[in-house]
Design a protein around this motif. Structure first.
Motif, mmCIF file in Angstrom:
data_model
loop_
_atom_site.group_PDB
_atom_site.id
_atom_site.type_symbol
_atom_site.label_atom_id
_atom_site.label_comp_id
_atom_site.label_asym_id
_atom_site.label_seq_id
_atom_site.Cartn_x
_atom_site.Cartn_y
_atom_site.Cartn_z
ATOM 1 N N LEU A 236 0.824 -1.205 0.000
ATOM 2 C CA LEU A 236 0.000 0.000 0.000
ATOM 3 C C LEU A 236 0.863 1.263 0.000
ATOM 4 O O LEU A 236 0.562 2.231 -0.720
ATOM 5 C CB LEU A 236 -0.922 -0.006 1.224
ATOM 6 C CG LEU A 236 -2.035 -1.059 1.231
ATOM 7 C CD1 LEU A 236 -2.721 -1.111 2.593
ATOM 8 C CD2 LEU A 236 -3.065 -0.768 0.141
ATOM 9 N N ILE A 237 1.939 1.253 0.779
ATOM 10 C CA ILE A 237 2.836 2.410 0.812
ATOM 11 C C ILE A 237 3.510 2.617 -0.539
ATOM 12 O O ILE A 237 3.671 3.758 -1.015
ATOM 13 C CB ILE A 237 3.896 2.241 1.928
ATOM 14 C CG1 ILE A 237 3.215 2.233 3.308
ATOM 15 C CG2 ILE A 237 4.937 3.346 1.858
ATOM 16 C CD1 ILE A 237 2.409 3.466 3.623
ATOM 17 N N ASP A 238 3.894 1.525 -1.205
ATOM 18 C CA ASP A 238 4.465 1.638 -2.553
ATOM 19 C C ASP A 238 3.463 2.294 -3.502
ATOM 20 O O ASP A 238 3.833 3.146 -4.330
ATOM 21 C CB ASP A 238 4.833 0.251 -3.096
ATOM 22 C CG ASP A 238 6.080 -0.329 -2.458
ATOM 23 O OD1 ASP A 238 6.816 0.435 -1.798
ATOM 24 O OD2 ASP A 238 6.311 -1.549 -2.605
ATOM 25 N N MET A 239 2.200 1.905 -3.382
ATOM 26 C CA MET A 239 1.169 2.467 -4.255
ATOM 27 C C MET A 239 0.958 3.948 -3.972
ATOM 28 O O MET A 239 0.689 4.743 -4.884
ATOM 29 C CB MET A 239 -0.135 1.687 -4.085
ATOM 30 C CG MET A 239 -0.024 0.238 -4.585
ATOM 31 S SD MET A 239 -1.482 -0.786 -4.225
ATOM 32 C CE MET A 239 -2.675 -0.103 -5.393
ATOM 33 N N VAL A 240 1.092 4.348 -2.704
ATOM 34 C CA VAL A 240 1.009 5.772 -2.354
ATOM 35 C C VAL A 240 2.177 6.526 -2.974
ATOM 36 O O VAL A 240 2.009 7.587 -3.594
ATOM 37 C CB VAL A 240 1.004 5.956 -0.820
ATOM 38 C CG1 VAL A 240 1.190 7.436 -0.458
ATOM 39 C CG2 VAL A 240 -0.294 5.432 -0.225
ATOM 40 N N ASN A 241 3.381 5.979 -2.823
ATOM 41 C CA ASN A 241 4.583 6.641 -3.344
ATOM 42 C C ASN A 241 4.557 6.767 -4.860
ATOM 43 O O ASN A 241 5.152 7.696 -5.431
ATOM 44 C CB ASN A 241 5.829 5.875 -2.901
ATOM 45 C CG ASN A 241 6.068 5.963 -1.405
ATOM 46 O OD1 ASN A 241 5.602 6.899 -0.749
ATOM 47 N ND2 ASN A 241 6.783 4.996 -0.857
ATOM 48 N N GLU A 242 3.865 5.853 -5.525
ATOM 49 C CA GLU A 242 3.761 5.890 -6.977
ATOM 50 C C GLU A 242 2.582 6.732 -7.450
ATOM 51 O O GLU A 242 2.369 6.886 -8.666
ATOM 52 C CB GLU A 242 3.613 4.466 -7.516
ATOM 53 C CG GLU A 242 4.836 3.589 -7.286
ATOM 54 C CD GLU A 242 4.565 2.128 -7.595
ATOM 55 O OE1 GLU A 242 3.564 1.847 -8.295
ATOM 56 O OE2 GLU A 242 5.341 1.268 -7.141
ATOM 57 N N GLY A 243 1.818 7.277 -6.512
ATOM 58 C CA GLY A 243 0.685 8.114 -6.870
ATOM 59 C C GLY A 243 -0.553 7.336 -7.281
ATOM 60 O O GLY A 243 -1.522 7.919 -7.780
ATOM 61 N N VAL A 244 -0.535 6.033 -7.068
ATOM 62 C CA VAL A 244 -1.675 5.185 -7.428
ATOM 63 C C VAL A 244 -2.780 5.279 -6.380
ATOM 64 O O VAL A 244 -3.963 5.156 -6.689
ATOM 65 C CB VAL A 244 -1.219 3.714 -7.585
ATOM 66 C CG1 VAL A 244 -2.404 2.805 -7.876
ATOM 67 C CG2 VAL A 244 -0.160 3.600 -8.666
ATOM 68 N N LEU A 245 -2.373 5.548 -5.165
ATOM 69 C CA LEU A 245 -3.300 5.541 -4.028
ATOM 70 C C LEU A 245 -3.034 6.760 -3.158
ATOM 71 O O LEU A 245 -1.873 7.157 -2.965
ATOM 72 C CB LEU A 245 -3.088 4.253 -3.215
ATOM 73 C CG LEU A 245 -4.105 3.845 -2.171
ATOM 74 C CD1 LEU A 245 -5.459 3.568 -2.810
ATOM 75 C CD2 LEU A 245 -3.631 2.589 -1.438
ATOM 76 N N ALA A 246 -4.095 7.373 -2.638
ATOM 77 C CA ALA A 246 -3.936 8.542 -1.764
ATOM 78 C C ALA A 246 -3.492 8.111 -0.371
ATOM 79 O O ALA A 246 -3.960 7.102 0.157
ATOM 80 C CB ALA A 246 -5.257 9.310 -1.673
ATOM 81 N N GLN A 247 -2.599 8.896 0.219
ATOM 82 C CA GLN A 247 -2.104 8.605 1.561
ATOM 83 C C GLN A 247 -3.252 8.502 2.563
ATOM 84 O O GLN A 247 -3.247 7.666 3.472
ATOM 85 C CB GLN A 247 -1.127 9.702 2.011
ATOM 86 C CG GLN A 247 -0.546 9.491 3.411
ATOM 87 C CD GLN A 247 0.422 8.336 3.478
ATOM 88 O OE1 GLN A 247 1.407 8.308 2.749
ATOM 89 N NE2 GLN A 247 0.154 7.372 4.346
ATOM 90 N N GLU A 248 -4.264 9.355 2.383
ATOM 91 C CA GLU A 248 -5.386 9.373 3.322
ATOM 92 C C GLU A 248 -6.137 8.045 3.348
ATOM 93 O O GLU A 248 -6.699 7.662 4.374
ATOM 94 C CB GLU A 248 -6.363 10.508 2.961
ATOM 95 C CG GLU A 248 -5.803 11.912 3.154
ATOM 96 C CD GLU A 248 -4.856 12.331 2.026
ATOM 97 O OE1 GLU A 248 -4.827 11.638 0.975
ATOM 98 O OE2 GLU A 248 -4.135 13.330 2.215
ATOM 99 N N ARG A 249 -6.148 7.353 2.210
ATOM 100 C CA ARG A 249 -6.841 6.067 2.152
ATOM 101 C C ARG A 249 -6.141 5.038 3.026
ATOM 102 O O ARG A 249 -6.785 4.210 3.677
ATOM 103 C CB ARG A 249 -6.926 5.558 0.713
ATOM 104 C CG ARG A 249 -7.700 6.450 -0.222
ATOM 105 C CD ARG A 249 -9.134 6.624 0.241
ATOM 106 N NE ARG A 249 -9.901 5.377 0.138
ATOM 107 C CZ ARG A 249 -11.015 5.131 0.822
ATOM 108 N NH1 ARG A 249 -11.486 6.015 1.678
ATOM 109 N NH2 ARG A 249 -11.652 3.998 0.649
#
Length: 348
Positions: A236-249
């Protein structure tokens, strides 16, 4: 349970719990002899049947979709039959309980045929076991396997920015500050108090409560399952760092599962004062698992809860990445023995 907590994957497909619960089955099979012993030595049959009209009721709390529940129910009923010398007048009913969204259709579609391979009547009882489910003194044996580690809800404050227990960038208490771990412990205390209070009303005098659950020997020991959660968290953190997922989620998601220490479980049982602890023994589940099988087990158990929060498309990406990164699951290096307890309680 809270609506955000979803049951195990239903159906009988590739990612279903029915096809990806061999680890839970192994844990249940390990205690099979202990279940038989508990029935033979600790069940006061005349007492529990005095007001039952010769009907013996067994409840599986957190049954999921099978087939594990069928094996356990057969073991319990066969032991009771031996104890009463196969009294032909005794009739059995099994109450299969799980959350309202559980796939009861698949459960009952795979139920053995009554009268041939099944010697009990079956009923579904949907609802959270953190509340009343049955009439007073109507259950002779209650059973639960690998279910009590699930909390009724995510502890308060974990997803609130600025809260003393805000669990930002984490999805579990593993590796989190002590305050977060205490929040999980407090929620367990609250849930188990309700659980034992309700079962004390529902189980007949001298009836049994049998359960197994994952535990740790002390608070400072990490359970093997925590590594699975850390693995999903890293994706999930990788997806946040790649802009795929919002940190807030990610900040607003936590897995409502806890691994208590043995002493805490004992204290919570004794706090209720309605049950005698007949047995409380360690369950050793030794062995190794292929990392891909581990990912499949994670998906079968957590996909519904993850999908409720992140959406099905995001969850598909999570598990695609999990398969690609399965080499990061180093379960073979973790001591996975003595990971649970089997408890036999008798209603006073």
């Amino acid at each position: 349970m809270a609506e955000s907590i979803s049951p195990m994957n239903g159906g009988s497909g590739t990612y279903s719990y029915a096809r990806n619960s061999t680890w839970q089955r192994k844990g249940a099979l390990i205690v099979e002899d202990a279940i038989k012993e508990a029935v033979m030595e600790s069940l006061d049959l005349p007492k529990v049947l005095c007001d039952s009209n010769n009907t013996f009721v067994v409840a599986d709390l957190g049954c999921s979709v099978g087939p594990n529940t069928f094996y356990a129910m057969d073991t319990i009923i066969e032991a009771v039959q031996r104890k009463c010398n196969n009294n032909s007048s005794l009739e059995f009913q099994v109450a299969f309980n799980d959350r309202i969204g559980n796939d009861f259709n698949t459960l009952f579609a795979s139920l053995p045929e009554h009268g041939r391979n099944r010697n009990y009547f079956a009923a579904a009882v949907p609802g959270s076991f953190y509340g009343r489910l049955f009439p007073s003194s109507s259950i002779q044996i209650a059973y639960s396997s690998a279910s009590l580690n699930w909390l009724s809800k995510v502890p308060e404050g974990l997803t609130v920015e600025g809260s003393p227990v805000w669990n930002a960038a984490k999805i579990h208490y593993s590796g989190a500050p002590d305050a977060v771990a205490r929040a999980y412990e407090d929620q367990l205390e609250e849930d188990m108090e309700v659980f034992f209070r309700c079962r004390a009303r529902e189980i007949a005098a001298r009836g049994l409560m049998l359960f197994n659950m994952a535990v740790v020997p002390s608070r400072d020991v990490q359970h093997r399952m925590a590594s699975m959660f850390t693995f999903i968290e890293s994706i999930l953190i990788d997806m946040v760092n790649e802009g795929v997922l919002a940190q807030e989620r990610v900040d607003s998601f936590n897995i409502p599962i806890v691994f208590p220490c043995v002493d805490q479980v004992r204290r919570l049982i004794e706090k209720n004062k309605c049950f005698e602890i007949v047995k409380m023994e360690k369950v050793e589940i030794a062995g190794k698992r292929d990392s891909k099988i581990s990912v499949m087990h994670i998906r079968a158990g957590l996909e519904g809860t993850l999908s409720h929060h992140f959406g099905s498309e995001t969850v598909e990406q999570i598990f695609e990445r999990a398969i690609q990164q399965q080499h990061n699951l180093k379960f073979n290096q973790i001591d996975i023995s003595s990971t649970g307890i089997f408890v036999v309680l008798r209603r006073n």
